[in-house]
Enzyme design. Structure first.
Site, PDB file in Angstrom:
ATOM      1  N   ILE A 205       0.827  -1.210   0.000  1.00  0.00           N
ATOM      2  CA  ILE A 205       0.000   0.000   0.000  1.00  0.00           C
ATOM      3  C   ILE A 205       0.862   1.261   0.000  1.00  0.00           C
ATOM      4  O   ILE A 205       0.428   2.338   0.419  1.00  0.00           O
ATOM      5  CB  ILE A 205      -0.972  -0.003   1.196  1.00  0.00           C
ATOM      6  CG1 ILE A 205      -0.224  -0.073   2.522  1.00  0.00           C
ATOM      7  CG2 ILE A 205      -1.940  -1.165   1.081  1.00  0.00           C
ATOM      8  CD1 ILE A 205      -1.122   0.044   3.748  1.00  0.00           C
TER       9      ILE A 205
ATOM     10  N   ALA B   8       4.933  -6.498   7.562  1.00  0.00           N
ATOM     11  CA  ALA B   8       6.344  -6.862   7.399  1.00  0.00           C
ATOM     12  C   ALA B   8       6.757  -8.011   8.306  1.00  0.00           C
ATOM     13  O   ALA B   8       7.352  -8.991   7.831  1.00  0.00           O
ATOM     14  CB  ALA B   8       7.226  -5.635   7.618  1.00  0.00           C
TER      15      ALA B   8
ATOM     16  N   ARG C  59      14.396  -5.537  14.223  1.00  0.00           N
ATOM     17  CA  ARG C  59      15.318  -5.545  13.080  1.00  0.00           C
ATOM     18  C   ARG C  59      14.812  -4.588  12.005  1.00  0.00           C
ATOM     19  O   ARG C  59      13.635  -4.619  11.632  1.00  0.00           O
ATOM     20  CB  ARG C  59      15.432  -6.956  12.500  1.00  0.00           C
ATOM     21  CG  ARG C  59      16.406  -7.049  11.317  1.00  0.00           C
ATOM     22  CD  ARG C  59      16.318  -8.395  10.633  1.00  0.00           C
ATOM     23  NE  ARG C  59      16.692  -9.479  11.523  1.00  0.00           N
ATOM     24  CZ  ARG C  59      17.944  -9.860  11.767  1.00  0.00           C
ATOM     25  NH1 ARG C  59      18.954  -9.209  11.204  1.00  0.00           N
ATOM     26  NH2 ARG C  59      18.181 -10.869  12.584  1.00  0.00           N
TER      27      ARG C  59
ATOM     28  N   ASN D 205      14.718  -2.656   5.835  1.00  0.00           N
ATOM     29  CA  ASN D 205      15.196  -1.765   4.773  1.00  0.00           C
ATOM     30  C   ASN D 205      15.234  -0.371   5.379  1.00  0.00           C
ATOM     31  O   ASN D 205      14.190   0.199   5.722  1.00  0.00           O
ATOM     32  CB  ASN D 205      14.262  -1.813   3.562  1.00  0.00           C
ATOM     33  CG  ASN D 205      14.721  -0.901   2.430  1.00  0.00           C
ATOM     34  OD1 ASN D 205      15.046   0.268   2.635  1.00  0.00           O
ATOM     35  ND2 ASN D 205      14.728  -1.420   1.213  1.00  0.00           N
TER      36      ASN D 205
ATOM     37  N   GLN E 223       8.569   5.398   6.251  1.00  0.00           N
ATOM     38  CA  GLN E 223       7.374   5.189   7.056  1.00  0.00           C
ATOM     39  C   GLN E 223       7.352   6.111   8.276  1.00  0.00           C
ATOM     40  O   GLN E 223       6.308   6.660   8.643  1.00  0.00           O
ATOM     41  CB  GLN E 223       7.302   3.737   7.505  1.00  0.00           C
ATOM     42  CG  GLN E 223       6.928   2.762   6.402  1.00  0.00           C
ATOM     43  CD  GLN E 223       5.509   2.995   5.926  1.00  0.00           C
ATOM     44  OE1 GLN E 223       4.560   2.682   6.611  1.00  0.00           O
ATOM     45  NE2 GLN E 223       5.361   3.563   4.750  1.00  0.00           N
TER      46      GLN E 223
ATOM     47  N   LYS F 239       9.657  -5.786  14.151  1.00  0.00           N
ATOM     48  CA  LYS F 239       8.358  -5.306  14.617  1.00  0.00           C
ATOM     49  C   LYS F 239       7.849  -4.263  13.635  1.00  0.00           C
ATOM     50  O   LYS F 239       8.572  -3.803  12.758  1.00  0.00           O
ATOM     51  CB  LYS F 239       8.490  -4.703  16.029  1.00  0.00           C
ATOM     52  CG  LYS F 239       8.842  -5.740  17.079  1.00  0.00           C
ATOM     53  CD  LYS F 239       8.815  -5.183  18.489  1.00  0.00           C
ATOM     54  CE  LYS F 239      10.063  -4.435  18.835  1.00  0.00           C
ATOM     55  NZ  LYS F 239      10.190  -4.178  20.290  1.00  0.00           N
TER      56      LYS F 239
ATOM     57  N   GLU G  23       3.129   2.526  11.856  1.00  0.00           N
ATOM     58  CA  GLU G  23       2.212   3.306  12.683  1.00  0.00           C
ATOM     59  C   GLU G  23       2.889   3.990  13.872  1.00  0.00           C
ATOM     60  O   GLU G  23       2.403   5.009  14.364  1.00  0.00           O
ATOM     61  CB  GLU G  23       1.070   2.409  13.166  1.00  0.00           C
ATOM     62  CG  GLU G  23       0.233   1.884  12.021  1.00  0.00           C
ATOM     63  CD  GLU G  23      -0.844   0.906  12.455  1.00  0.00           C
ATOM     64  OE1 GLU G  23      -1.986   1.021  11.984  1.00  0.00           O
ATOM     65  OE2 GLU G  23      -0.546   0.010  13.264  1.00  0.00           O
TER      66      GLU G  23
END
Length: 729
Positions: free
Chosen positions: A466, A510, A613, A616, A623, A686, A690
């Site tokens: 998305i 992810a 971890r 990328n 994000q 994790k 958000e």
């Protein structure tokens, strides 16, 4: 199939022992060229011979029964093929992950602007024009519109000790009430669907986030078997929760295609997206903090009221991070739900924490001032050793590191707050900070990875991208595990014919789908080891070559002209139930507040985040940048405004619903604090999508106070509110 139900932390850290060196690297998105050149095809852009255009018609009533529609004028207009008013398409938008059709109340119309018909014509313009000529007749009924006056029910509550007593005995206390307005997801791509029916199977190009659930929802809505529904969403232009479940355009296009036996496209207007699709609920929140003379919390209270339509289960989970963020043995957490007739409330990016953490952080700033210590120090003193509501250990807890490293990078001056310390011309300058926290979640996911005879690899899942970078990170995980350059890996997503992934939502995409790819690759590594007659851990894969003690061989030679395939199947287990698994962060902001107008400008902002971890570094940073931009909107500009008389949404477009634009957003600094959380997922990652907006608006609010002395308790903090709260002088 390589299956893992994670009942215990995975301490192996396999990705730290591989040799390709691509995991975590800031690699570009493989689909980026398609997007910037306009070659990536989105839901409304697919072509089909004979495709008709559908436009939804909405009813300007809050609550209505016995609706009839006179379509004679519309049907007489040029190009009009049909007017369809099937109740199955006029229901509410689905919250998502439901596996069933959207809720269909006995009440025919439940909110202003609810779709009630679809006009289908040869062209979009013909359908749009005809939709304005439908004549509605209905029995209007009164409906509760104001959350302040509506009946409420308790959705969630936690009580420990005696908060009232702790407040009465505290050396320092804060008792303050906040309000936040509702928010829209406002994804760049409007909701759209193009459906085709061959008499037995329905194929729908749609803008959706959770395909394995969306297929079941659509099949249930239409009375089909799920095997008869094929969904395609390879590119989604943003979702932010609004596309977790199917909504009216998807059902309407499908019904029309089945009835007319021609392809039908339905694209919502921007106004319809605002009026019809999920909103974040407004909130009314009370925060109470009790502390001893040194600022150690002895009491913590967070009570909130949110709203939703009658019959809906979802309640904005405002208090969920308050369960674990700070200590305090006397606790009261409560969430009440008011029933009002506004469009369905549901998940908007970071439901709960996006509006809950910022208020707690503003109250913590007020407490720091009363205690007379630096706000960072107050937070450090109140980080709990174990989950304070459930008394279970944290899998990892990066909050202290985020606070310290963020403060260092920002240049935070450790001192008690003293407003109006700096003025530049007509602008007061101030700084503020806040902690950040977000619950961690993972979902069941499957992915197929195939090693091709030419030494390349194919990764497949119905997982969606998305805009978050899913294509990139899944390719990197496979590349790292299989010793291949991501350039030699093709990733196929967004197709329900592929293995069902987790879907994109809740920041679980992810770690969940990434773990499925990891498991598939682990299975392939085992298969390769068997061919070599060695243990799986006794070789290295790098640059398409397998190396072990005593030899090396290319993947191409080892495959011997035959593909090798594995499906990875990840399931959450006890590891996330028996430990508190969460992401943490810290925000620091500098603002300028105009002393005459109350206008606030964010001048700089730093965010430090512990997300397990980093898969990328580029997409993770992106994000966080997006989340921090949302913080600016949350703090200063964004609010859904409803007419108190008839309940219609007043600001239903991007001209009146103000999202931050380039001029509102300064250079933002992001620190990613790498860690390995073995309980979070098999890849120790994790969610990140958000966390970046969970608390940052509180840092801006605190900076406004530090700049000019205005404590504003109503979000967004528009100039009129800042001026009203500003001390004289």
């Amino acid at each position: 199939m390589n299956h893992c139900k994670q009942d215990a932390p995975d301490e192996r850290n396999v990705l730290d022992t591989t040799g390709q060196g691509v995991i975590g690297a800031p690699l570009p998105r493989p689909e980026s060229l398609l997007k910037v050149t306009g070659a990536a095809t989105y839901a409304s852009e697919y072509e089909a011979e004979g495709c008709l255009e559908g436009v939804l018609a909405t009813l300007p009533a809050v609550r209505a029964r016995n609706l009839t529609i006179d379509d004679s004028k519309a049907m007489a207009m040029p190009g009009v093929v049909a007017v369809i008013s099937d109740k199955r398409m006029t229901g509410r938008a689905a919250q998502g992950m439901a596996d069933e059709a959207p809720f269909q109340p006995a009440q025919e119309v439940c909110y202003w602007g609810q779709p009630v018909a679809l006009v289908v014509a040869e062209t979009f313009e013909q359908a749009r024009d005809a939709a304005k000529h439908l004549v509605f007749d209905y029995d209007a009924e009164d409906a509760p519109l104001d959350p302040e006056a509506a009946e409420t029910e308790t959705d969630d509550s936690t009580t420990q000790g005696d908060l009232a007593h702790a407040m009465a005995e505290a050396a320092h206390s804060v008792d303050v009430t906040f309000t936040t307005e509702g928010h829209a997801s406002a994804a760049m791509e409007p909701h759209a669907a193009m459906a085709q029916w061959d008499g037995n199977k329905l194929t729908v190009h749609a803008s959706l986030q959770m395909l394995k659930f969306n297929r079941n929802e659509l099949a249930d809505a239409l009375g089909l078997e799920k095997e008869q529904v094929h969904l395609l969403s390879p590119f989604v232009g943003g979702g932010f929760g609004s596309k977790l479940g199917i909504s009216q355009e998807c059902v309407a296009a499908s019904l029309a295609a089945m009835q007319l036996e021609r392809p039908v496209r339905v694209v919502m207007s921007r106004q319809q997206v605002f009026q019809t699709i999920m909103r974040r609920s407004e909130t009314h929140q009370r925060v109470r903090l009790a502390a001893d003379a040194e600022g150690k919390l002895t009491g913590f209270g967070h009570e909130a009221r949110v709203s939703n339509l009658p019959g809906e289960d979802f309640a904005e989970p405002v208090i969920q991070s308050s369960e674990f963020l700070y200590a305090g043995e006397n606790r009261l957490l409560r969430l009440d739900l008011a029933r009002v007739h506004r469009m369905t409330a549901g998940s908007v990016r970071a439901p709960g924490e996006a509006v809950g953490v910022q208020t707690v952080e503003q109250a913590m700033d007020m407490l720091a001032e009363k205690v007379g210590i630096d706000p960072v120090e107050l937070r450090l003193r109140n980080i709990p050793e174990t989950h304070p509501s459930e008394d279970k250990p944290f899998s990892s807890r990066k909050l202290a590191e985020c606070l310290r490293e963020g403060a260092k990078a920002f240049g935070w001056e450790a001192r008690p707050r003293a407003p109006r310390h700096t003025c530049e011309g007509e602008w007061w300058i101030g700084t503020g900070m806040a902690s950040g926290a977000r619950v961690h979640a993972v979902e069941e996911a499957k992915a197929r990875v195939t090693l091709q005879p030419d030494g390349t690899a194919l990764v497949e899942s119905d997982m969606t991208d998305i805009g978050t970078g899913t294509y990139a990170i899944l390719g990197q995980i496979a590349g790292e595990m299989l010793g291949l350059s991501p350039d030699d890996i093709e990733v196929r997503l967004g197709d329900t014919d592929l293995p069902p992934g987790s879907g994109s939502g809740g920041s679980f995409g992810a770690p969940s789908c990434g773990s499925a790819v990891f498991l598939a690759c682990e299975g392939l590594r085992d298969d390769l080891a068997k061919r070599l007659g060695i243990a799986a851990g006794d070789f290295t894969l790098k640059d398409g070559t397998v190396k072990w003690d005593g030899g090396e061989k290319s993947l191409v030679d080892l495959l011997d002209s035959k593909p090798l395939e594995q499906v990875g199947h990840f399931e959450p287990g006890k590891s996330t139930e028996e430990m508190a698994v969460s992401s943490f962060g810290a925000f620091f902001a500098e603002v300028a507040v105009n002393r005459w107008t109350g206008e606030t400008r964010v001048r700089r902002m730093t965010g430090a985040f512990g997300i397990g971890r980093v898969l990328n570094a580029r997409t993770a940073r992106s994000q966080c940048l997006g989340g921090m931009t949302w913080c600016i909107g949350n703090a200063l500009t964004e609010s859904l405004l409803f007419d108190p008389v008839d309940g219609h949404l007043v600001n239903c477009d991007l001209a009146e619903y103000h999202v931050p634009v380039h001029r509102d957003v300064p250079d933002l600094e992001v620190l990613l604090l790498e860690e390995r959380d073995a309980a979070a997922s098999p890849i120790q990652a994790k969610g990140v999508g958000e966390l970046g907006l969970c608390g940052g608006a509180g840092a801006i609010a605190n900076a406004i106070y530090d700049a000019c002395g205005a404590r504003v308790f109503a979000y967004p903090m528009s100039p009129d509110k800042v001026l009203a709260a500003m001390p004289e002088g």
